[in-house]
Design a protein around this motif. Structure first.
Motif, PDB file in Angstrom:
ATOM      1  N   LEU A 154     -21.655  17.420 -47.925  1.00 50.34           N
ATOM      2  CA  LEU A 154     -21.028  18.746 -48.054  1.00 50.34           C
ATOM      3  C   LEU A 154     -20.867  19.440 -46.702  1.00 50.34           C
ATOM      4  O   LEU A 154     -20.136  20.433 -46.608  1.00 50.34           O
ATOM      5  CB  LEU A 154     -21.864  19.619 -48.990  1.00 50.34           C
ATOM      6  CG  LEU A 154     -21.966  19.154 -50.445  1.00 50.34           C
ATOM      7  CD1 LEU A 154     -22.933  20.033 -51.231  1.00 50.34           C
ATOM      8  CD2 LEU A 154     -20.593  19.159 -51.094  1.00 50.34           C
ATOM      9  N   LEU A 155     -21.529  18.933 -45.679  1.00 46.80           N
ATOM     10  CA  LEU A 155     -21.407  19.529 -44.352  1.00 46.80           C
ATOM     11  C   LEU A 155     -20.176  19.013 -43.610  1.00 46.80           C
ATOM     12  O   LEU A 155     -19.793  19.577 -42.571  1.00 46.80           O
ATOM     13  CB  LEU A 155     -22.666  19.213 -43.516  1.00 46.80           C
ATOM     14  CG  LEU A 155     -23.992  19.683 -44.113  1.00 46.80           C
ATOM     15  CD1 LEU A 155     -25.138  19.301 -43.190  1.00 46.80           C
ATOM     16  CD2 LEU A 155     -23.973  21.174 -44.376  1.00 46.80           C
ATOM     17  N   LEU A 156     -19.543  17.954 -44.135  1.00 50.09           N
ATOM     18  CA  LEU A 156     -18.338  17.433 -43.503  1.00 50.09           C
ATOM     19  C   LEU A 156     -17.172  18.383 -43.734  1.00 50.09           C
ATOM     20  O   LEU A 156     -17.105  19.062 -44.769  1.00 50.09           O
ATOM     21  CB  LEU A 156     -18.003  16.054 -44.079  1.00 50.09           C
ATOM     22  CG  LEU A 156     -19.049  14.950 -43.881  1.00 50.09           C
ATOM     23  CD1 LEU A 156     -18.635  13.686 -44.628  1.00 50.09           C
ATOM     24  CD2 LEU A 156     -19.233  14.670 -42.396  1.00 50.09           C
ATOM     25  N   PRO A 157     -16.244  18.467 -42.803  1.00 54.64           N
ATOM     26  CA  PRO A 157     -15.071  19.346 -43.000  1.00 54.64           C
ATOM     27  C   PRO A 157     -14.316  18.959 -44.254  1.00 54.64           C
ATOM     28  O   PRO A 157     -14.073  17.764 -44.504  1.00 54.64           O
ATOM     29  CB  PRO A 157     -14.233  19.095 -41.738  1.00 54.64           C
ATOM     30  CG  PRO A 157     -15.206  18.575 -40.730  1.00 54.64           C
ATOM     31  CD  PRO A 157     -16.213  17.788 -41.496  1.00 54.64           C
ATOM     32  N   SER A 158     -13.959  19.934 -45.065  1.00 56.72           N
ATOM     33  CA  SER A 158     -13.201  19.652 -46.289  1.00 56.72           C
ATOM     34  C   SER A 158     -11.742  19.363 -45.970  1.00 56.72           C
ATOM     35  O   SER A 158     -11.163  19.946 -45.051  1.00 56.72           O
ATOM     36  CB  SER A 158     -13.295  20.835 -47.251  1.00 56.72           C
ATOM     37  OG  SER A 158     -12.790  22.008 -46.664  1.00 56.72           O
ATOM     38  N   ARG A 159     -11.165  18.458 -46.743  1.00 64.15           N
ATOM     39  CA  ARG A 159      -9.761  18.127 -46.563  1.00 64.15           C
ATOM     40  C   ARG A 159      -8.901  19.051 -47.429  1.00 64.15           C
ATOM     41  O   ARG A 159      -9.156  19.239 -48.589  1.00 64.15           O
ATOM     42  CB  ARG A 159      -9.509  16.674 -46.981  1.00 64.15           C
ATOM     43  CG  ARG A 159     -10.208  15.670 -46.093  1.00 64.15           C
ATOM     44  CD  ARG A 159      -9.894  14.246 -46.518  1.00 64.15           C
ATOM     45  NE  ARG A 159     -10.562  13.281 -45.664  1.00 64.15           N
ATOM     46  CZ  ARG A 159     -10.454  11.970 -45.836  1.00 64.15           C
ATOM     47  NH1 ARG A 159      -9.715  11.469 -46.828  1.00 64.15           N
ATOM     48  NH2 ARG A 159     -11.078  11.138 -45.003  1.00 64.15           N
TER      49      ARG A 159
END
Length: 411
Positions: A405-410
């Motif tokens: 969830l810490l990854l940038p959302s697309r």
């Protein structure tokens, strides 16, 4: 509304001190003491539990509920103190919590039956949780980003000494003065800490206060839970705590009853995990300056997942016997030093004006997950180490998945 403004001015009678706090080691020492209230309130009286069983004419299960009741109060109480501190300042909220802690400790010392004791333990926890949750918010007030994570690691390292010293000190108090003396000692600790709190400056300036009414501030928890990154930080810390409380609840039975390790030496095996946490926090403080807290958090989550799965396999197969299980559990516990401070720092970083509420929400999730993790070990108990290994493995995997969830959302 006018009364509220007057209260704000009373709390901030020396605004010049509050707007530019200059923390020294004395302030950090007080913050470390505040952060240690979770351990102080529980570890100190663990050696007294058998004596309390006979003194209060209660069975072992009911005495164990004094810990469960404390965790419930500690988890949910933070949700109230967080918004209060964002509105009125950290010192006023912590001071109120310390007074409640002192009253709860007096009630525990005077209890004559186990149900009364459980009730006062809940009151004690409702007060103690303010110190723990809001001391983290005070660190966020004083420091930002990498520096905040470094200071949290330092304070957590100091705080980790208490689980090593608490049971030994509590055992001495019990042997000399009985179990009630432990709670009178906690009264003294609460009063001493209240006095120390009065000697440090407020860390939340009036200009940074959240002016929303308390009811609206409480409802803002639902808004916070819609933030994707915050959920990632909460999940990483929450799953880790579930595994750690499973470790605390399950290892006495597994080490002593299943593997027949001497009970008098159990503290040595348990202490290994605490030393691992302290060492990892020291390493974390050094690495953060180079790589940042998000990267170290992900590395810690990967390690927690790997060692958790290893512990699950060792518990299921019995490969390596006692030490085959002790080693992965030691490494799993050590990942706490790479995960907790960084997940707290990340959660606080995006909400500087709601640091109290976010810190409280973080604590509630962590200790609530701890109740869940320890409960599953008991629910699935089958006389083998497998339930402990399974919960630790699931916790490690959940910790790692949360970091997605810490990854940038697309978009």
């Amino acid at each position: 509304m006018e009364d509220v403004d007057q209260l704000d001015l009373w709390v901030d009678s020396d605004v010049s001190v509050f707007e530019e706090p200059r923390p020294g080691w004395y302030v950090l020492g007080v913050l470390s003491l505040l952060m240690g209230f979770a351990s102080i309130s529980t570890d100190l009286y663990l050696p007294a539990m058998p004596l309390m069983t006979s003194s209060l004419h209660a069975d072992t299960g009911m005495i164990e509920w004094t810990i469960s009741g404390y965790l419930v109060g500690f988890s949910f109480g933070q949700l109230l103190w967080g918004p209060l501190s964002d509105r009125y300042g950290r010192r006023l909220a912590i001071g109120g919590g310390l007074i409640l802690f002192v009253l709860g400790s007096i009630g525990c010392a005077l209890s004559n039956d186990v149900l009364t004791l459980i009730g006062w333990r809940v009151v004690q926890a409702l007060g103690a949780c303010a110190s723990v949750a809001l001391s983290r918010a005070m660190v966020r007030d004083l420091y930002q980003g990498t520096k905040a994570a470094q200071m949290l690691s330092t304070l957590i390292t100091v705080m980790a000494v208490m689980p090593l010293v608490g049971p030994l000190l509590g055992g001495q108090i019990v042997s000399m003065s009985g179990w009630r003396a432990i709670f009178w000692c906690l009264v003294a600790v609460g009063l001493f800490t209240l006095g120390a709190l009065c000697t440090i400056p407020e860390t939340l300036p009036l200009s940074s206060r959240n002016k929303d009414p308390l009811g609206k501030a409480l409802l803002s928890y639902f808004e916070l839970l819609q933030n994707r990154r915050l959920l990632g930080y909460l999940g990483a810390g929450g799953f880790l705590y579930a595994g750690m409380f499973a470790y605390v609840a399950g290892t006495p039975f597994v080490y002593i009853s299943y593997y027949h390790f001497p009970a008098r030496l159990y503290g040595l095996l348990f202490g290994m995990g605490i030393i691992g946490i302290m060492g990892a926090n020291i390493v974390n403080r050094w690495l953060i300056g180079r790589f940042g807290y998000d990267r170290i958090l992900v590395v810690g989550a990967i390690a927690a997942s790997a060692t958790g799965i290893w512990a699950g396999f060792a518990a299921y197969s019995g490969l390596g016997g006692l030490w085959g299980l002790v080693m992965p559990l030691f490494l799993f516990a050590s990942t706490t030093g790479l995960i907790v401070a960084n997940s707290i720092t990340g959660a606080l970083a995006d909400f500087p004006q709601r640091a109290g509420a976010v810190s409280a929400l973080t604590g509630a999730v962590q200790y609530g997950s701890g109740i869940f993790g320890s409960g599953l070990v008991g629910l699935w108990a089958d006389g083998t180490p497998w339930p402990l290994g399974l919960v630790v493995a699931l916790s490690g995997v959940g910790c790692l998945l949360s970091t997605v969830l810490l990854l940038p959302s697309r978009k």
